[in-house]
Design a protein around this motif. Structure first.
Motif, PDB file in Angstrom:
ATOM      1  N   SER A 169     -16.767 -13.669   6.900  1.00 31.09           N
ATOM      2  CA  SER A 169     -17.515 -14.001   8.111  1.00 31.09           C
ATOM      3  C   SER A 169     -16.496 -14.124   9.234  1.00 31.09           C
ATOM      4  O   SER A 169     -15.706 -15.059   9.255  1.00 31.09           O
ATOM      5  CB  SER A 169     -18.299 -15.313   7.947  1.00 31.09           C
ATOM      6  OG  SER A 169     -18.986 -15.643   9.148  1.00 31.09           O
ATOM      7  N   HIS A 229     -24.704 -13.899  13.031  1.00 28.25           N
ATOM      8  CA  HIS A 229     -24.154 -15.245  13.115  1.00 28.25           C
ATOM      9  C   HIS A 229     -24.396 -15.794  14.517  1.00 28.25           C
ATOM     10  O   HIS A 229     -25.007 -15.126  15.350  1.00 28.25           O
ATOM     11  CB  HIS A 229     -22.658 -15.255  12.781  1.00 28.25           C
ATOM     12  CG  HIS A 229     -21.802 -14.490  13.734  1.00 28.25           C
ATOM     13  ND1 HIS A 229     -21.769 -13.116  13.785  1.00 28.25           N
ATOM     14  CD2 HIS A 229     -20.932 -14.909  14.694  1.00 28.25           C
ATOM     15  CE1 HIS A 229     -20.923 -12.714  14.711  1.00 28.25           C
ATOM     16  NE2 HIS A 229     -20.418 -13.779  15.292  1.00 28.25           N
ATOM     17  N   SER A 257     -25.134 -20.768   3.884  1.00 25.08           N
ATOM     18  CA  SER A 257     -24.176 -19.762   3.449  1.00 25.08           C
ATOM     19  C   SER A 257     -22.801 -20.412   3.296  1.00 25.08           C
ATOM     20  O   SER A 257     -22.598 -21.572   3.682  1.00 25.08           O
ATOM     21  CB  SER A 257     -24.091 -18.631   4.478  1.00 25.08           C
ATOM     22  OG  SER A 257     -23.542 -19.117   5.692  1.00 25.08           O
ATOM     23  N   ALA A 289     -20.236 -19.632   5.018  1.00 26.17           N
ATOM     24  CA  ALA A 289     -19.779 -19.876   6.384  1.00 26.17           C
ATOM     25  C   ALA A 289     -20.420 -21.125   6.965  1.00 26.17           C
ATOM     26  O   ALA A 289     -19.778 -21.899   7.686  1.00 26.17           O
ATOM     27  CB  ALA A 289     -20.084 -18.664   7.265  1.00 26.17           C
TER      28      ALA A 289
END
Length: 238
Positions: free
Chosen positions: A123, A49, A81, A83
């Motif tokens: 996440s 990330h 995604s 996230a």
């Protein structure tokens, strides 16, 4: 983003290739003369990330109007995604996502998206156990809980965020009292401090989100009761 040029995408891809296999990140900035890409530092510890350096964002804002956030998906599709969708809403800006090394790209726009409470992927800092509690309180009770900066593995680096922060988030300690719906359970998993939390739904059910798992409802007994260290209740529910 309608005037996104091949030149700008090329600059984004070049930056992404330089950072590979880490995720790259940057900003599209509208300055006098047009749109420019400004590469930024990724402060995230993992390769999975990105955490855009606040100083780089401030520098871009001083230069012009930030109109989009950019990041890469190394060896993965540019499709956003879960996230990405959440963070796009938080930033309130379009997100340009590029794939490296192939070079495909996609633009995501804020649309009011909200992730489901059950079945969301994990996440850290975006979709984690505390994010689930905040979303539950917002959607179920209309209460906006304060957010906290959560570095990766904070519990292993001397942090004690849950015990130090629950009062600031509006909760009081009710450990030992009969459990009520909406109580928050602070749990300790392979750590020296409480590092996991869930919401008690009543009828011996907890809603929580473990690392590397989807968020879920689960029976609250046995193991989960054993690892619970504190029960807190929002002041408005006392």
């Amino acid at each position: 983003m309608s005037d996104l040029s091949i030149f700008l995408v090329s600059a984004v891809l070049e930056h992404a290739r330089q950072e590979f296999p880490r995720e790259s990140c940057g900003l599209m900035v509208l300055v006098e003369g047009g749109l420019v890409y400004r590469p930024c530092r990724n402060l995230a510890e993992s390769q999975a990330h990105f955490h855009l350096a606040p100083e780089d964002f401030a520098r871009a804002e001083a230069e012009g109007e930030v109109v989009a956030v950019v990041h890469s998906h190394p060896n993965a599709s540019p499709a956003p995604s879960e996230a990405d969708r959440v963070m796009c809403e938080r930033w309130g800006l379009p997100w340009l996502i590029v794939n490296v090394p192939v070079g495909h790209w996609q633009v995501l726009h804020p649309s009011g998206y909200r992730p489901p409470l059950v079945g969301r992927p994990f996440s850290h800092g975006v979709l984690d156990c505390f994010s689930l509690i905040r979303d539950y309180y917002r959607e179920t009770l209309g209460l906006e809980l304060r957010d906290f900066e959560r570095p990766d593995d904070w519990w292993a680096k001397g942090g004690n965020l849950y015990l130090e922060g629950y009062e600031q988030a509006g909760f009081v300690d009710v450990t030992g009292a009969p459990l009520r719906e909406h109580d928050v359970l602070l749990m300790q998993l392979r750590s020296k401090v409480p590092n996991h939390a869930g919401v008690y739904l009543g009828a011996d059910v907890v809603l929580h989100h473990l690392q590397a798992s989807l968020s879920k409802r689960e029976t609250y007994s046995g193991f989960w009761a054993k690892v619970t260290r504190k029960v807190v209740r929002h002041r408005t529910l006392c």
